[in-house]
Design a protein around this motif. Structure first.
Motif, PDB file in Angstrom:
ATOM      1  N   ALA A 167       0.830  -1.207   0.000  1.00 20.67           N
ATOM      2  CA  ALA A 167       0.000   0.000   0.000  1.00 20.67           C
ATOM      3  C   ALA A 167       0.863   1.256   0.000  1.00 20.67           C
ATOM      4  O   ALA A 167       0.535   2.246  -0.676  1.00 20.67           O
ATOM      5  CB  ALA A 167      -0.926  -0.009   1.218  1.00 20.67           C
ATOM      6  N   LEU A 192       0.684   4.114  -2.908  1.00 18.30           N
ATOM      7  CA  LEU A 192       0.407   5.523  -2.616  1.00 18.30           C
ATOM      8  C   LEU A 192       1.540   6.419  -3.123  1.00 18.30           C
ATOM      9  O   LEU A 192       1.285   7.524  -3.637  1.00 18.30           O
ATOM     10  CB  LEU A 192       0.224   5.717  -1.112  1.00 18.30           C
ATOM     11  CG  LEU A 192      -1.079   5.152  -0.521  1.00 18.30           C
ATOM     12  CD1 LEU A 192      -1.027   5.142   0.993  1.00 18.30           C
ATOM     13  CD2 LEU A 192      -2.282   5.962  -1.005  1.00 18.30           C
ATOM     14  N   GLY A 199      -7.972  10.327  -2.132  1.00 21.21           N
ATOM     15  CA  GLY A 199      -7.730   9.468  -0.977  1.00 21.21           C
ATOM     16  C   GLY A 199      -8.709   9.732   0.141  1.00 21.21           C
ATOM     17  O   GLY A 199      -8.615   9.111   1.204  1.00 21.21           O
ATOM     18  N   TYR A 240      -7.625   1.737   2.247  1.00 18.85           N
ATOM     19  CA  TYR A 240      -6.638   2.443   1.433  1.00 18.85           C
ATOM     20  C   TYR A 240      -7.185   3.797   0.985  1.00 18.85           C
ATOM     21  O   TYR A 240      -6.490   4.820   1.037  1.00 18.85           O
ATOM     22  CB  TYR A 240      -6.302   1.568   0.234  1.00 18.85           C
ATOM     23  CG  TYR A 240      -5.359   2.141  -0.793  1.00 18.85           C
ATOM     24  CD1 TYR A 240      -3.984   2.061  -0.619  1.00 18.85           C
ATOM     25  CD2 TYR A 240      -5.844   2.719  -1.961  1.00 18.85           C
ATOM     26  CE1 TYR A 240      -3.115   2.553  -1.578  1.00 18.85           C
ATOM     27  CE2 TYR A 240      -4.982   3.213  -2.921  1.00 18.85           C
ATOM     28  CZ  TYR A 240      -3.619   3.134  -2.726  1.00 18.85           C
ATOM     29  OH  TYR A 240      -2.770   3.625  -3.683  1.00 18.85           O
ATOM     30  N   LEU A 271      -5.336  -0.923   6.907  1.00 14.73           N
ATOM     31  CA  LEU A 271      -4.699   0.129   6.107  1.00 14.73           C
ATOM     32  C   LEU A 271      -5.166   1.544   6.415  1.00 14.73           C
ATOM     33  O   LEU A 271      -4.524   2.502   5.978  1.00 14.73           O
ATOM     34  CB  LEU A 271      -4.938  -0.145   4.614  1.00 14.73           C
ATOM     35  CG  LEU A 271      -4.220  -1.343   4.007  1.00 14.73           C
ATOM     36  CD1 LEU A 271      -4.432  -1.377   2.504  1.00 14.73           C
ATOM     37  CD2 LEU A 271      -2.729  -1.313   4.323  1.00 14.73           C
ATOM     38  N   ALA A 303      -2.528   4.452   5.775  1.00 17.81           N
ATOM     39  CA  ALA A 303      -2.714   5.207   4.535  1.00 17.81           C
ATOM     40  C   ALA A 303      -2.765   6.707   4.797  1.00 17.81           C
ATOM     41  O   ALA A 303      -2.219   7.505   4.022  1.00 17.81           O
ATOM     42  CB  ALA A 303      -3.993   4.750   3.826  1.00 17.81           C
ATOM     43  N   LYS A 322      -0.147   9.270   3.073  1.00 19.38           N
ATOM     44  CA  LYS A 322      -0.703  10.328   2.224  1.00 19.38           C
ATOM     45  C   LYS A 322      -0.232  11.704   2.683  1.00 19.38           C
ATOM     46  O   LYS A 322       0.061  12.578   1.861  1.00 19.38           O
ATOM     47  CB  LYS A 322      -2.235  10.269   2.239  1.00 19.38           C
ATOM     48  CG  LYS A 322      -2.828   9.070   1.513  1.00 19.38           C
ATOM     49  CD  LYS A 322      -4.328   8.975   1.783  1.00 19.38           C
ATOM     50  CE  LYS A 322      -4.901   7.671   1.289  1.00 19.38           C
ATOM     51  NZ  LYS A 322      -6.310   7.480   1.661  1.00 19.38           N
TER      52      LYS A 322
END
Length: 542
Positions: free
Chosen positions: A110, A114, A144, A498, A524, A528, A532
């Motif tokens: 993941a 990203l 996202g 995600y 996640l 995430a 991000k």
């Protein structure tokens, strides 16, 4: 004084009606929350906007007059965001650290997905369309659906309104495109899952009284050793009903109450004998059961075994209800404030057990000001340090500092007398208040810029970039999950986490009934957000 008041009155009359919001910003904030929440309840196909409705209404109101943005109280959005991410961290921290070892390859995949998405959005947007970093960073946060990411983009940008424009464009695209991906995954019946073969924890628990037909060791019953089946009550042949504690050998004629998922209980029943003609739970003369609310702070953060209910009262826990989820009890399950614990106990000990666990509704929404204040203080402190690479400065900021600290403290659960976790209802309430305040202020302060940029050729270019980025991003995540042998159900949950949108998770749960959806989401979601935030700060540097 009279002339000054008259001039002021005349000036106000010269402005449009919406100048009222600029003069009364708190009215604007809560009016936006009210109308936006109503919009969030409206169903658009399979999903609702939820809290995001507040953002879109805020953009609409903020677009009415350029004087509204400067009038909105400063600092409100930071406070709202901190409450939101800290409470999210408290809840998601235990699942993150619990899944860290088993799901490390998926987590690493993941992170790669990203990062590659950030490269695609940054390169295509900046080199191909000439879009500046703040707009692209906000758009990346939008596809996202990460609110803390939007805050990070605003903190790193000279003009906070620019990321909000990108976010508002990217958010609805993310919801629509992700639903299409989830639908496509759900339609795939043949999906090889070499590393995720079981069905996860049961979504629904059942209770069944079984008559033992042949002598069996209790620990040899399928599902007992791995905590998928337990016994709550037991009646030896010719004896009285008793709490099922310390079971050893079962003999023909014994009756036992099994608790677990439908499939697990069925397999265990076949091993033991057959369904009994009577249900032991219907006879509550000597052994009774009830749900007791855990509100004793001294017990929060301890395992079921550490409660000592068996030694103290001859009782046992069969289920724990946390929020809307029923969990099968086992000795190592860690309890939280506001858990509803289903206890099987001798009838005469009911009052003692209830008093010991707390069972006080008035404490359900109580928040420890000491632990909440200290946790947020630590979160803001770790948000301060920064590292500079050329023109880019990286820092946790208010979007990630409280989140990271919340995850750590939620994982630790308690330190001495300090209980870090919050009652579930209090956690959800603070989270909702924080998110609504943040989104309302962001919408109001960015609305005028959104009006100038979104509905133009520039806006179409940004839409094109974000569609490309979203498709690339979600495709990468699905391919990585499948390559790592994850099941169809867990992949749907992983994609939901995600992207980070609860509406997507709800939609995935409506398509399949499997606990791996929610487990994948928890794996996640927090990770995430952190990745991000880092990527967003790098994109702003463009």
């Amino acid at each position: 004084m009279a002339q000054s008041g008259s001039a002021s009155s005349s000036l106000r009359e010269a402005h449009p009606v919406w100048q009222f919001f600029a003069d009364n910003p708190w009215v604007a904030v809560f009016a936006v929350i009210t109308v936006g929440s109503l919009l969030g309840m409206v169903r658009f196909g399979p999903v609702k906007l939820g809290a995001a409705g507040v953002l879109f209404v805020g953009l609409l109101v903020g677009a009415l007059d350029k004087d509204i943005a400067p009038a909105v109280p400063a600092g409100v959005s930071a406070l709202g965001l901190a409450l939101y991410v800290y409470t999210v961290g408290l809840e998601s921290g235990p699942a993150f650290f619990r899944e860290l070892r088993s799901q490390l390859p998926v987590m690493a995949g993941a992170v790669v997905a990203l990062a590659l998405t950030a490269v695609v959005v940054g390169y295509v947007g900046h080199s191909g369309f000439g879009i500046s970093g703040p707009f692209l960073a906000g758009g990346y946060a939008g596809i996202g659906t990460t609110t803390p990411g939007l805050a990070a983009a605003q903190e790193a940008s000279a003009d906070p309104a620019q990321p909000a424009v990108g976010y508002a464009i990217g958010y609805p695209l993310a919801v629509v495109i992700t639903i299409l991906f989830v639908s496509a995954i759900a339609a795939r019946r043949r999906w090889v899952a070499r590393r995720d073969p079981d069905s996860g924890l049961p979504p629904v628990l059942v209770t069944r009284t079984v008559q033992v037909d042949h002598e069996t060791e209790w620990n040899e019953v399928p599902g007992v050793a791995d905590h998928r089946v337990l016994a709550s009550e037991y009646r030896p042949e010719g004896g009285d009903v008793q709490v099922a504690r310390g079971l050893d050998r079962l003999r023909p004629g014994d009756l036992i109450v099994l608790v677990g998922g439908e499939d697990d209980v069925r397999v265990a029943t076949e091993r033991l004998g057959s369904t009994a003609p009577v249900h032991l739970l219907d006879n509550r003369r000597t052994v009774d059961y009830r749900r007791v609310l855990l509100t004793n702070p001294a017990l929060a953060g301890h395992t079921i075994a550490e409660l000592g209910l068996g030694e103290r009262y001859g009782a046992a826990v069969s289920r724990v209800r946390r929020g809307d989820v029923d969990m099968l009890a086992h000795d190592d399950l860690v309890l939280q404030l506001d858990d509803r614990v289903r206890v099987v106990m001798p009838r005469e000990r009911i009052t003692e057990v209830s008093t010991y666990l707390g069972d006080t509704e008035a404490k359900v929404s109580e928040v420890s000001a000491v632990s909440l204040g200290l946790g947020l203080t630590l979160g803001f402190l770790i948000a301060i340090p920064s590292v500079t690479f050329g023109s880019t400065t990286l820092a946790l900021g208010t979007g990630a500092g409280p989140l990271v600290m919340g995850m750590i403290l939620g994982w630790r659960r308690r330190t001495g007398p300090l209980v870090w976790t919050l009652p579930t209802r209090a956690n959800l309430t603070l989270r909702q208040i924080g998110l609504l305040l943040f989104l309302a202020v962001v919408g109001l302060t960015s609305g005028y810029s959104f009006r100038q940029n979104a509905f133009s050729l520039f806006g179409l270019k940004l839409v094109a970039v974000l569609v490309i980025g979203a498709v690339v991003s979600y495709t990468l995540m699905v391919l990585i999950a499948k390559a790592l042998g994850q099941s169809r159900e867990r992949t749907m949950g992983l994609l939901s986490g995600y992207v980070g949108n609860p509406a997507i998770t709800a939609y995935a749960n409506s398509r399949v009934s499997d606990s791996r959806v929610n487990n994948g989401y928890s794996t996640l979601f927090a990770l995430a957000i952190l990745v991000k935030i880092v990527c967003i700060q790098l994109i702003v540097g463009l």
